[in-house]
Design a protein around this motif. Sequence first.
Motif, PDB file in Angstrom:
ATOM      1  N   VAL A   1      52.909 -29.232  44.867  1.00 44.33           N
ATOM      2  CA  VAL A   1      52.091 -30.438  44.686  1.00 44.33           C
ATOM      3  C   VAL A   1      52.079 -31.332  45.932  1.00 44.33           C
ATOM      4  O   VAL A   1      51.585 -32.459  45.887  1.00 44.33           O
TER       5      VAL A   1
ATOM      6  N   ARG B   1      51.543 -36.729  40.985  1.00 50.51           N
ATOM      7  CA  ARG B   1      51.839 -35.373  41.446  1.00 50.51           C
ATOM      8  C   ARG B   1      53.255 -34.958  41.050  1.00 50.51           C
ATOM      9  O   ARG B   1      53.503 -33.795  40.726  1.00 50.51           O
TER      10      ARG B   1
ATOM     11  N   LEU C   1      43.213 -34.614  44.148  1.00 50.29           N
ATOM     12  CA  LEU C   1      43.780 -34.179  42.874  1.00 50.29           C
ATOM     13  C   LEU C   1      42.926 -33.070  42.259  1.00 50.29           C
ATOM     14  O   LEU C   1      43.455 -32.082  41.730  1.00 50.29           O
TER      15      LEU C   1
ATOM     16  N   LEU D   1      43.764 -29.965  43.926  1.00 53.23           N
ATOM     17  CA  LEU D   1      45.097 -29.520  43.524  1.00 53.23           C
ATOM     18  C   LEU D   1      45.057 -28.805  42.177  1.00 53.23           C
ATOM     19  O   LEU D   1      45.718 -27.775  41.989  1.00 53.23           O
TER      20      LEU D   1
END
Length: 337
Positions: A128, A148, A179, A182
């Motif tokens: 992360v 995260r 994000l 991610l």
Amino acid sequence: MGIEVVVEGLTMSFGKQNIWQDVTLTLPAGEVSVMLGPSGTGKTVFLKSLIGLLKPQQGRVLINGVDMVSSPERDIYETRKLFGLMFQDGALFGSMTLFDNIAFPLREHTRKRESEIRRIVMERIELVGLLGAEGKLPGEISGGMRKRAGLARALVLDPQIVLCDEPDSGLDPVRTAYLSQLLIDLNARIDATMLIVTHNLDIAATVPDNMGMFFRRNLVTFGPREVLLTSDEPVVTQFLAGRREGPIGMSEEKDAALLAAESAHAAPHRAGGPPGIVPQLEPSPGLPPRAAVARRRERVLGMLDQLPPAARAAIRDTYARGAAAPTLTMPAPGSGS
């Protein structure tokens, strides 16, 4: 690979207040799904019902043959271990370092040695983008970093189903974009079934394979992302366009008289349909392709005849175009994201 989650006829009430009723949908194994809806429509309650933390009055949630509503508590507890849950605020312990927060589920639910726990935790921290911040307390880092860290903690038990409750809340648009990337990268790495509850239209437009929406105590729709993004349902077009005109009011749905008055006086340019469909994000360079993509393509093309014409056209265009959105590089831990 992730596990399919089958929801059948789920109805939830608190006292006399009906939250939602007769919700039926399937989260396809290994795919990323998003649930939209105005505030107060029970999206977080839905997540807690999936994991068995809240008990609906009717219906079933089937995971590997276990009903999270009515199976014996022992079976529900064991099945709950398949989940990773990311809360809105990260839900971190303020007196623990990020490392100890992320290690907590391993120490609580496994008998692993500390050396093995450290290896797993540091892998998730790297995943992360928080390397170097593991010794900090939650109060010493930004909200985005706390989120995260919360996501890393949700991943330490190798979940096959990941639930994210408004992971974008409190983040600026740039950090929300990181994000989003991610979340796609995580799906590429672990191939888990993912459900993201959000208000954020950028996440909704670029991340999911499937989309749904709650409104007026009902599931308006759930299916391939193209179905919702091309929908002409008034509540969907209002929500996606961020307009005042439509069924959604400030505190609740509007009555018929107000809707009729709006319709009579609305300017033509304010009544447009949903925005165009932008390409779905792809994994960052160097990561493997998402295994879900091929499975989804086969599944969606197999159900094409059952979908509305606009969604069919959008799906054909998506697969004909095959374009990818640009990927983003994760910021360094000290960048405040």
